[in-house]
Design a protein around this motif. Structure first.
Motif, PDB file in Angstrom:
ATOM      1  N   PRO A   1       0.734  -1.059   0.013  1.00  0.00           N
ATOM      2  CA  PRO A   1      -0.051  -0.046  -0.033  1.00  0.00           C
ATOM      3  C   PRO A   1       0.759   1.225   0.022  1.00  0.00           C
ATOM      4  N   CYS A   2       0.552   2.103  -0.841  1.00  0.00           N
ATOM      5  CA  CYS A   2       1.284   3.372  -0.947  1.00  0.00           C
ATOM      6  C   CYS A   2       0.480   4.688  -0.444  1.00  0.00           C
ATOM      7  N   GLY A   3       1.202   5.568   0.300  1.00  0.00           N
ATOM      8  CA  GLY A   3       0.655   6.946   0.779  1.00  0.00           C
ATOM      9  C   GLY A   3      -0.513   7.562  -0.125  1.00  0.00           C
ATOM     10  N   CYS A   4      -0.371   7.469  -1.639  1.00  0.00           N
ATOM     11  CA  CYS A   4      -1.195   8.040  -2.365  1.00  0.00           C
ATOM     12  C   CYS A   4      -2.737   7.348  -2.422  1.00  0.00           C
ATOM     13  N   GLY A   5      -2.600   6.101  -1.744  1.00  0.00           N
ATOM     14  CA  GLY A   5      -4.097   5.415  -1.612  1.00  0.00           C
ATOM     15  C   GLY A   5      -4.214   4.109  -2.554  1.00  0.00           C
ATOM     16  N   LEU A   6      -3.234   4.031  -3.478  1.00  0.00           N
ATOM     17  CA  LEU A   6      -3.198   2.794  -4.247  1.00  0.00           C
ATOM     18  C   LEU A   6      -2.163   1.779  -3.763  1.00  0.00           C
ATOM     19  N   SER A   7      -1.939   0.668  -4.470  1.00  0.00           N
ATOM     20  CA  SER A   7      -1.382  -0.276  -3.854  1.00  0.00           C
ATOM     21  C   SER A   7      -0.405  -0.683  -5.094  1.00  0.00           C
ATOM     22  N   GLY A   8       0.999  -0.984  -4.925  1.00  0.00           N
ATOM     23  CA  GLY A   8       1.784  -1.624  -6.021  1.00  0.00           C
ATOM     24  C   GLY A   8       2.589  -0.361  -6.828  1.00  0.00           C
ATOM     25  N   CYS A   9       2.517   0.751  -6.156  1.00  0.00           N
ATOM     26  CA  CYS A   9       3.333   1.994  -6.727  1.00  0.00           C
ATOM     27  C   CYS A   9       4.803   1.663  -6.518  1.00  0.00           C
ATOM     28  N   LEU A  10       5.483   1.964  -7.721  1.00  0.00           N
ATOM     29  CA  LEU A  10       6.889   2.173  -7.770  1.00  0.00           C
ATOM     30  C   LEU A  10       7.603   2.849  -6.380  1.00  0.00           C
ATOM     31  N   ASP A  11       6.821   3.901  -6.070  1.00  0.00           N
ATOM     32  CA  ASP A  11       7.357   4.629  -4.940  1.00  0.00           C
ATOM     33  C   ASP A  11       7.618   3.807  -3.764  1.00  0.00           C
ATOM     34  N   THR A  12       6.662   2.755  -3.636  1.00  0.00           N
ATOM     35  CA  THR A  12       7.021   2.156  -2.487  1.00  0.00           C
ATOM     36  C   THR A  12       8.365   0.946  -2.678  1.00  0.00           C
ATOM     37  N   VAL A  13       8.694   0.863  -3.660  1.00  0.00           N
ATOM     38  CA  VAL A  13       9.931  -0.134  -3.533  1.00  0.00           C
ATOM     39  C   VAL A  13      11.177   0.243  -4.205  1.00  0.00           C
ATOM     40  N   VAL A  14      11.021   1.758  -4.676  1.00  0.00           N
ATOM     41  CA  VAL A  14      12.234   1.977  -5.520  1.00  0.00           C
ATOM     42  C   VAL A  14      12.963   3.671  -4.905  1.00  0.00           C
ATOM     43  N   GLY A  15      12.267   4.228  -4.250  1.00  0.00           N
ATOM     44  CA  GLY A  15      13.001   5.322  -3.379  1.00  0.00           C
ATOM     45  C   GLY A  15      13.883   4.855  -2.280  1.00  0.00           C
ATOM     46  N   GLY A  16      14.563   5.471  -1.529  1.00  0.00           N
ATOM     47  CA  GLY A  16      15.339   4.943  -0.563  1.00  0.00           C
ATOM     48  C   GLY A  16      14.484   4.045   0.348  1.00  0.00           C
ATOM     49  N   ARG A  17      13.362   4.500   0.990  1.00  0.00           N
ATOM     50  CA  ARG A  17      12.669   3.680   1.906  1.00  0.00           C
ATOM     51  C   ARG A  17      12.226   2.538   1.228  1.00  0.00           C
ATOM     52  N   GLY A  18      12.029   2.614  -0.019  1.00  0.00           N
ATOM     53  CA  GLY A  18      11.498   1.483  -0.869  1.00  0.00           C
ATOM     54  C   GLY A  18      12.731   0.347  -1.079  1.00  0.00           C
ATOM     55  N   LEU A  19      13.948   0.813  -1.254  1.00  0.00           N
ATOM     56  CA  LEU A  19      14.901   0.047  -1.409  1.00  0.00           C
ATOM     57  C   LEU A  19      15.383  -0.788  -0.069  1.00  0.00           C
ATOM     58  N   GLU A  20      15.015  -0.104   1.092  1.00  0.00           N
ATOM     59  CA  GLU A  20      15.007  -0.866   2.550  1.00  0.00           C
ATOM     60  C   GLU A  20      14.096  -1.809   2.571  1.00  0.00           C
ATOM     61  N   ARG A  21      12.852  -1.482   2.026  1.00  0.00           N
ATOM     62  CA  ARG A  21      11.743  -2.190   2.231  1.00  0.00           C
ATOM     63  C   ARG A  21      12.071  -3.552   1.602  1.00  0.00           C
ATOM     64  N   LEU A  22      12.605  -3.310   0.137  1.00  0.00           N
ATOM     65  CA  LEU A  22      12.774  -4.436  -0.810  1.00  0.00           C
ATOM     66  C   LEU A  22      13.814  -5.476  -0.174  1.00  0.00           C
ATOM     67  N   HIS A  23      14.812  -4.699   0.473  1.00  0.00           N
ATOM     68  CA  HIS A  23      15.735  -5.622   1.052  1.00  0.00           C
ATOM     69  C   HIS A  23      15.250  -6.636   2.123  1.00  0.00           C
ATOM     70  N   GLU A  24      14.415  -5.781   3.106  1.00  0.00           N
ATOM     71  CA  GLU A  24      13.956  -6.423   4.257  1.00  0.00           C
ATOM     72  C   GLU A  24      12.930  -7.736   3.519  1.00  0.00           C
ATOM     73  N   HIS A  25      12.277  -7.422   2.599  1.00  0.00           N
ATOM     74  CA  HIS A  25      11.423  -8.424   2.173  1.00  0.00           C
ATOM     75  C   HIS A  25      12.353  -9.829   1.924  1.00  0.00           C
TER      76      HIS A  25
END
Ligand SMILES: [Zn+2]
Length: 307
Positions: A174-198
């Protein structure tokens, strides 16, 4: 003509005098009274009053979007002005023309005129910061001068659900914009961290993951392989759609120039143009693209209005 330019984020406000070419003077810093409407306006009004040579216009780069339907701000990080007609309100108080633009749009215009986009007709500027942003400049000017979402390639349910070799399933976050599966959730700095944790059930900061990748650590290399796979398709699509011949990149993650080289290497063959020159390149417009870009956008709008 002198323009007073502000770059307003959720934590800090930077301000500098600028000319119509986007060249800025010394930069001053203030804290952002992000939640207090009156304090927020007083902060800007006081700074404008302190200017030794009275400005003829106020240019603002902001971490938010102007709603093109009614001119109100969408700025979740700055509740003091969220939902208000910020430009009109400030204009009434300071009796000067006020031009408010999204920070990624300012970045794109700064890059188009002063940076890596010089000499290119179509420049797609991207921000790889905590999240992902973007802006589109054509012939040096912003295509969405009245606000809106053009260039926001980070949002929309386009993040691949399977990536890498061997492939791995990725969650639709889920993304802050209200959608799910946005690139923003996995490609910014926070997204990279999320990806690594996953991928590895390990919490690491983005710079640490990038350093691990540089040191050829297995887990970090796997994360970066998936990251490049995830970012390259949507970015190639954005290049096809806009016709951009250069993609200057700014923001914290983009300061890793070796990462940009790899992103460029992954994206270029996926574009129809498949250029033989680098497409994704480091930003080159200087340390304050927000201040420069906002001033350029204001100057262009004033020049157009006077025609
Ligand atoms: Zn989103």
């Amino acid at each position: 003509m002198r323009i007073l330019s502000f770059d307003i984020g959720g934590t800090n406000i930077r301000a500098a005098s600028a000319d119509v070419g986007g060249q800025t003077g010394p930069v001053g810093r203030l804290g952002t009274p992000a939640s207090d409407h009156k304090a927020f306006f007083n902060c800007l009004i006081d700074r404008i009053a302190q200017e030794p040579n009275p400005p003829e216009a106020i240019a603002i780069s902001i971490a938010g979007v102007v709603n093109p339907r009614n001119g109100t701000m969408i700025a979740a990080n700055i509740p003091a002005i969220h939902g208000t007609n910020f430009a009109e309100d400030l204009q009434q108080q300071v009796e000067l023309p006020v031009y408010v633009s999204n920070d990624a749009d300012c970045f794109a215009v700064a890059e188009a005129n002063l940076g890596a986009g010089r000499g290119h007709d179509i420049v797609f500027g991207i921000i790889l910061g905590t999240g992902v942003g973007g802006g589109l400049a054509v012939h040096g000017g912003l295509i969405n001068r009245n606000g809106g979402y053009a260039g926001e390639w980070g949002h929309g349910p386009v993040s691949p659900r399977i990536a890498g070799d061997p492939p791995v399933a990725l969650p639709s976050i889920p993304c802050g914009c209200g959608l799910s599966g946005c690139l923003d959730t996995v490609v910014g700095g926070r997204g990279l961290e999320r990806l690594h944790e996953h991928l590895h059930q390990e919490v690491r900061q983005a710079p640490d993951i990038i350093n691990g990748w540089r040191s050829k650590e297995r887990s970090a290399c796997r994360t970066m392989e998936i990251y490049l796979d995830v970012i390259s398709g949507p970015l190639a699509m954005a290049v096809n759609l806009t016709g951009a011949t250069v993609v200057p990149a700014g923001g914290g993650l983009a300061s890793a120039h070796d990462l940009l080289v790899e992103i460029d290497r992954a994206v270029r063959p996926l574009t129809l143009a498949n250029p033989d020159h680098p497409l994704v390149v480091p930003a080159a417009s200087g340390p304050e693209p927000g201040l420069s870009g906002a001033a350029l956008i204001a100057a262009q709008a004033m020049a157009q209005a006077s025609c």
